[in-house]
Motif scaffolding. Sequence first.
Motif, short mmCIF file in Angstrom:
data_model
loop_
_atom_site.label_atom_id
_atom_site.label_comp_id
_atom_site.label_asym_id
_atom_site.label_seq_id
_atom_site.Cartn_x
_atom_site.Cartn_y
_atom_site.Cartn_z
N ARG A 1 0.83 -1.20 0.02
CA ARG A 1 -0.02 0.00 0.05
C ARG A 1 0.88 1.15 0.04
NH1 ARG A 1 -5.26 1.67 0.16
NH2 ARG A 1 -5.49 3.52 1.41
N ALA A 2 1.05 1.98 -1.30
CA ALA A 2 1.93 3.13 -1.59
C ALA A 2 1.45 4.07 -2.53
CB ALA A 2 3.26 2.37 -1.65
N PRO B 1 8.67 -5.09 -10.69
CA PRO B 1 8.21 -3.69 -10.95
C PRO B 1 6.83 -3.29 -10.58
CG PRO B 1 8.19 -4.77 -13.18
CD PRO B 1 8.82 -6.02 -11.96
N VAL B 2 6.67 -2.15 -10.09
CA VAL B 2 5.59 -1.90 -9.61
C VAL B 2 5.27 -0.29 -10.23
CG1 VAL B 2 4.99 -3.26 -7.75
CG2 VAL B 2 6.03 -1.16 -7.42
N THR B 3 4.07 0.17 -10.41
CA THR B 3 4.18 1.48 -10.79
C THR B 3 3.06 2.18 -9.42
OG1 THR B 3 3.84 0.91 -13.14
CG2 THR B 3 2.77 3.11 -12.56
N LEU B 4 3.78 3.46 -9.02
CA LEU B 4 3.24 4.18 -8.08
C LEU B 4 2.29 5.60 -8.92
CD1 LEU B 4 5.98 4.44 -5.39
CD2 LEU B 4 3.84 2.69 -5.71
N TYR C 1 -3.26 6.53 -2.80
CA TYR C 1 -2.76 5.35 -2.30
C TYR C 1 -3.50 4.16 -3.11
CZ TYR C 1 -0.16 6.83 1.72
OH TYR C 1 0.87 7.22 2.59
N GLN C 2 -2.73 3.00 -3.25
CA GLN C 2 -3.22 1.69 -4.09
C GLN C 2 -2.76 0.87 -3.12
OE1 GLN C 2 -2.99 1.64 -8.52
NE2 GLN C 2 -1.56 3.23 -7.85
N ASP C 3 -3.73 -0.45 -3.26
CA ASP C 3 -3.13 -1.88 -2.77
C ASP C 3 -2.72 -2.62 -3.88
OD1 ASP C 3 -4.05 -0.91 -0.28
OD2 ASP C 3 -5.82 -2.28 -0.29
N GLU D 1 -1.01 -11.95 1.08
CA GLU D 1 -2.29 -12.64 0.83
C GLU D 1 -2.39 -13.89 0.38
OE1 GLU D 1 -4.76 -9.89 -1.12
OE2 GLU D 1 -4.96 -8.44 0.68
N LYS D 2 -3.48 -14.64 0.47
CA LYS D 2 -3.79 -15.87 -0.08
C LYS D 2 -4.80 -15.58 -1.31
CE LYS D 2 -3.50 -18.12 4.31
NZ LYS D 2 -4.19 -18.87 5.47
N THR D 3 -4.32 -16.25 -2.42
CA THR D 3 -5.61 -16.12 -3.53
C THR D 3 -6.76 -16.82 -2.93
OG1 THR D 3 -3.81 -16.13 -5.00
CG2 THR D 3 -6.02 -16.89 -6.00
#
Length: 864
Positions: free
Chosen positions: A754-755, A780-783, A787-789, A860-862
């Motif tokens: 969460r960022a 990689p992630v995009t901010l 705020y997003q999970d 988390e678990k799917t």
Amino acid sequence: MAYSKIPFSRLAFLLVFCFVSFTAYSQQKQGIYVDKQGVMRWQKDNKEANFFGVNYTVPFAYGYRSHKALNVDLEKAIDQDVYHFARLGFDAFRVHVWDTEISDSVGNLLDNEHLRLFDYLVAKLKERNIKILVTPIAYWGAGYPEPDTKTAGFSSIYNKQQAVTEEKAFVAQERYLEQFFKHVNPYTKLTYQNDPDIIAAEINNEPKHSGPKARATEYVNRMVKAARGAGWTKPLFYNISESPTYADAVAKSNIDGVSFQWYPTGLVANRTLKGNYLPHVDQYHIPFDTTAAYAGKARMVYEFDAGDVLQSVMYPAMARSFRGAGFQWATQFAYDPMATAYGNTEYQTHYLNLAYTPSKAVSMMIASEAFHTLPRGKKYGAYPQDSIFDVFRLSYKQDLSEMNAPQKFYYSNSTKTKPAKMSRLEHIAGVGSSPVATYTGTGAYFLDKLANGTWRLEVMPDAIHVRDPFAKASPDKTVTRIAWGTHPMQLNLPDLGNGFRVQGINEGNTYQATAEGSSFQIQPGTYLITKKTNGADKWLNAGAGVGAIKLREFVAPKARTSEVYVSHAPYTEAAPGKPLTLTAKIVGLAADAKVSLVASNLAGGYKTVPMTQATPYTYQAQLPADFMTPGVFRYRIVTETAGGEFVTFPGNHKGSPWAWDYVADDTWQTFVASEKGNLELFNATHDQDVFVYPNLWREDERQFLTGEKPGQLALRLVAKKLPEEGVMGFQYYFGDKVAGRLADLPAYDRLVIRARTTSAAPVQAKVALITDDAAGYAAPVTLTDTYQDIEVPLSSLQPAAYMLLPRPYPGFHPFWFKPGKAAAFNIGNAERFEMTIGKGDAQADTQAPYTLEIEAVWLEKTNK
């Protein structure tokens, strides 16, 4: 020439001259020289000369004052600590002399108590065949860790920058060096030049050069000239790593060698560092090899340590890397005096003492062997391949350093490794148990073979860490307790067989026993162990020892207190519906005392469970599965003597916790997860011991701000521009946080972060999990600016390099690490989280400022 025709006075002069000349020649041949390739060699046989040991400061500064405050006999303290140096196999000593305590404002040498104690220390080191490299100038005050007080010395006038630039400071240092090197030690009756065990000198400690480089070279040459003018002919070193931009100016001076330091895990974290730091010591990188004048200079490490690390694996790895980089001298900073090691007050970020840190001490013993055994310049690959080198092995997971040579078998913690040649063993040193020795005590022990069927055994008292030794220190706070326990020991030595005799031989030790089979009870002390058919008298009468160690010698601290104390770290979270074992260290407990764990949860459940002793000082209790309902439980540990005296922890409260007027309500607590709940790895509200890069320390660069939800904090990082590595980010160790749920980790398959960023445009970032095998796996992630999970499937993580944080001193060592070999990612091995912004190239990143705000990270678990 007939002696009868020579006047007596002239004959006497000639005899004295010949004696002095012969003595000087003999002393010279005991020294070292630096050859044209920059290799230190013995003058007596031209063989390579290597030295490994410690710094030690009792004659000066806080070391001196702390012993005075405790009414400790300083000479006796020096005797005891130097004995432990010899016991650990060290053959090198170095210290930066606090010139501010033994000089006046213009550089005259003061013949005072500090200088006398230093000379006494030199004499005692000589008795143990320990060689000395002296650094006459320290440049700073004598206060640390206390405030500085005014002294008469020139270093109270000129700071480290002024000392190497201002003319008056030059003159004071020249005068001081001339007098220092001409000084006669009252104990040895020798000048430092004429003392064969003082083999070299380093001009000063960590100079801070500035201004014209020609002035820097001039300074070094003038100090060298002052020393040479005083008659000093031995090698002279000068620091090249403290001011690396002046390396060329230093290298072109008239020195024989260059000195380096290494603090690969930074300094003063104010806590014990957790995690696998072996990649930080994978290699010692020297950036000056292209400097022409650097060639032909000898290399020495004047100070090193893995600051704030309690593990026993770092020192041998550092010794391996030192040898790979061509070093021939290395001295750890700094060995804790036995009198003050209970509180680790001298240098909070360092902690090494045979009695108080036995595993680290044995690992230093192994490191010394490695430094003397490994060839100079040889490399052993990248971690983890270099965990096994020559006869040495390192294991982070076992917290184990090991040396397994035909005649020597050393181990810093319990090992199952079998000795390479059991029948040829002559020296054993260890903590815990091995196929040679089974022992349940927590102190170190040493076995040295005197003859077939005759061994010398030395057993140190138990050391029990009860508080974080790297947290804020105080003489009133004990971090390690000493206990003189009696424990069973079993020896599997073929030449002893069964039924051997054990006889105490140190002063006051009257213990005698005959082994039952190969087992016997033992307490701290020195012993002679003899086969049934061997006699002990000839050894006791002869008084022979082992090297510089006398047969009957023994040095160990007494327990400072016998009060009961419980040390315990609660789990952050535990699994639901499964029994949970809780462990505590308890010291000072009477043999007939009882220990109970008293717990309650918010579902109305109460449990009182007896705690049983698993090993000396370690007690355990298991909470049943039906008590572990989702929510939180709180608990205490209660000790009770046979006489009905209670002490309750946390808080160390006296009195029965079941009494009507008992008001203390301190408890530990642990959350119990829900069956389908997430597993938190990082939460900025609670987890603030992060390592940030670059070192964003200003108020507007690193903050813990209120997040979007009530009671939630977010870590905010702002870099106005990226450093040369082209990246900004942080790391967090979560190994302890998930310790109560290790069995549940394989059920999770998604990482959630969460960022956000405060930049208007989206920002590319990278998240990584780092395993206990020191392998990084990233995605990689995009901010965006909200705020997003952000969900990252664990299956998408790919092997990647990660930052080596905290950053080392000196800072020119590698920034990124990727192991030589990485296995497939296993979430059960993950112990650190990393998040970065930037492409790893400062020139390519132009979008400034760079911002990152992060609230939490979880698994988390799917299929919940």
